[in-house]
Each structure stands twice: as structure tokens, then as C-alpha cells.
Design a protein around this motif. Sequence first.
Motif, PDB file in Angstrom:
ATOM      1  N   ILE A   3       0.866  -1.170   0.000  1.00 22.09           N
ATOM      2  CA  ILE A   3       0.000   0.000   0.000  1.00 22.09           C
ATOM      3  C   ILE A   3       0.908   1.227   0.000  1.00 22.09           C
ATOM      4  O   ILE A   3       1.841   1.300   0.803  1.00 22.09           O
ATOM      5  CB  ILE A   3      -0.933  -0.023   1.219  1.00 22.09           C
ATOM      6  N   PRO A   4       0.664   2.169  -0.887  1.00 20.56           N
ATOM      7  CA  PRO A   4       1.553   3.342  -1.000  1.00 20.56           C
ATOM      8  C   PRO A   4       1.543   4.216   0.257  1.00 20.56           C
ATOM      9  O   PRO A   4       0.505   4.357   0.918  1.00 20.56           O
ATOM     10  CB  PRO A   4       0.984   4.122  -2.184  1.00 20.56           C
ATOM     11  N   ASN A   5       2.687   4.795   0.553  1.00 15.39           N
ATOM     12  CA  ASN A   5       2.785   5.748   1.646  1.00 15.39           C
ATOM     13  C   ASN A   5       1.863   6.923   1.341  1.00 15.39           C
ATOM     14  O   ASN A   5       1.719   7.333   0.199  1.00 15.39           O
ATOM     15  CB  ASN A   5       4.226   6.215   1.813  1.00 15.39           C
ATOM     16  N   GLY A   6       1.226   7.447   2.333  1.00 15.85           N
ATOM     17  CA  GLY A   6       0.278   8.542   2.157  1.00 15.85           C
ATOM     18  C   GLY A   6      -1.164   8.080   2.245  1.00 15.85           C
ATOM     19  O   GLY A   6      -2.049   8.881   2.537  1.00 15.85           O
ATOM     20  N   VAL A   7      -1.413   6.792   1.990  1.00 15.25           N
ATOM     21  CA  VAL A   7      -2.759   6.245   2.148  1.00 15.25           C
ATOM     22  C   VAL A   7      -3.089   6.256   3.638  1.00 15.25           C
ATOM     23  O   VAL A   7      -2.266   5.867   4.473  1.00 15.25           O
ATOM     24  CB  VAL A   7      -2.852   4.807   1.581  1.00 15.25           C
ATOM     25  N   THR A   8      -4.292   6.722   3.987  1.00 13.52           N
ATOM     26  CA  THR A   8      -4.663   6.809   5.395  1.00 13.52           C
ATOM     27  C   THR A   8      -5.716   5.793   5.815  1.00 13.52           C
ATOM     28  O   THR A   8      -5.843   5.510   7.002  1.00 13.52           O
ATOM     29  CB  THR A   8      -5.174   8.222   5.745  1.00 13.52           C
ATOM     30  N   THR A   9      -6.452   5.254   4.850  1.00  7.57           N
ATOM     31  CA  THR A   9      -7.553   4.348   5.180  1.00  7.57           C
ATOM     32  C   THR A   9      -7.543   3.108   4.295  1.00  7.57           C
ATOM     33  O   THR A   9      -7.392   3.216   3.078  1.00  7.57           O
ATOM     34  CB  THR A   9      -8.910   5.064   5.002  1.00  7.57           C
ATOM     35  N   ILE A  10      -7.725   1.965   4.922  1.00  9.57           N
ATOM     36  CA  ILE A  10      -8.003   0.725   4.195  1.00  9.57           C
ATOM     37  C   ILE A  10      -9.496   0.499   4.388  1.00  9.57           C
ATOM     38  O   ILE A  10      -9.975   0.331   5.516  1.00  9.57           O
ATOM     39  CB  ILE A  10      -7.177  -0.450   4.743  1.00  9.57           C
ATOM     40  N   SER A  11     -10.237   0.548   3.315  1.00 13.77           N
ATOM     41  CA  SER A  11     -11.697   0.551   3.368  1.00 13.77           C
ATOM     42  C   SER A  11     -12.291  -0.755   3.875  1.00 13.77           C
ATOM     43  O   SER A  11     -11.665  -1.808   3.825  1.00 13.77           O
ATOM     44  CB  SER A  11     -12.266   0.826   1.977  1.00 13.77           C
ATOM     45  N   GLU A  12     -13.537  -0.644   4.304  1.00 12.65           N
ATOM     46  CA  GLU A  12     -14.312  -1.803   4.720  1.00 12.65           C
ATOM     47  C   GLU A  12     -14.325  -2.838   3.592  1.00 12.65           C
ATOM     48  O   GLU A  12     -14.533  -2.483   2.426  1.00 12.65           O
ATOM     49  CB  GLU A  12     -15.741  -1.346   5.033  1.00 12.65           C
ATOM     50  N   ARG A  13     -14.017  -4.071   3.929  1.00 15.77           N
ATOM     51  CA  ARG A  13     -14.010  -5.204   2.999  1.00 15.77           C
ATOM     52  C   ARG A  13     -13.017  -5.045   1.827  1.00 15.77           C
ATOM     53  O   ARG A  13     -13.158  -5.680   0.791  1.00 15.77           O
ATOM     54  CB  ARG A  13     -15.406  -5.489   2.465  1.00 15.77           C
TER      55      ARG A  13
END
Length: 80
Positions: A3-13
Motif C-alpha cells: 500500500i503506497p505511503n500517504g494512504v490513510t484508510t483501508i476501506s471496509e471489505r
Amino acid sequence: IDIPNGVTTISERAFCDCSKLTSITIPDSVTSIGTYAFQSCSNLTSINYTGTIEQWNKIFKGTNWNKSCYSMKINYNYQG
């Protein structure tokens, strides 16, 4: 998967039922992991987290975010 740096949320499902997923790298920029995000990822054995255990513990994790991930290990301060 990285997952790239800067991503803040891993979404539901987000990765629900991804049986081919064996390893994922999560950057320390992530602050939220959604409900059932990794549910039934039966072959997920390694989460490589680039932050500290203290940072990991502060991440909001939704209900059953890792349900049925029986062999999963979290590696902290992962440098790749």
C-alpha cells in the motif's frame, strides 16, 4: 501487495475473501482499517507495518478486520 505511503484508510471489505493474498505492507500513514478489511484472507501470513507497535495500536480497526486470518503475523518497523 504494498500500500503506497500517504494512504490513510483501508476501506471496509477492501481485501475480503482475497485467498491469494499472502503478504501486505501497510505504511505508517494508515490511521484506519475498515470492518472486515481482511476477512477470510486465509493465506495472509504477514502484515509488514512500517511504523512502531505503538503506532499500530493507535490505528482504528473495525469489527472483525482480520476475521479468519489464522496464521497472520505483524512485523513492525518493516524496511522492505
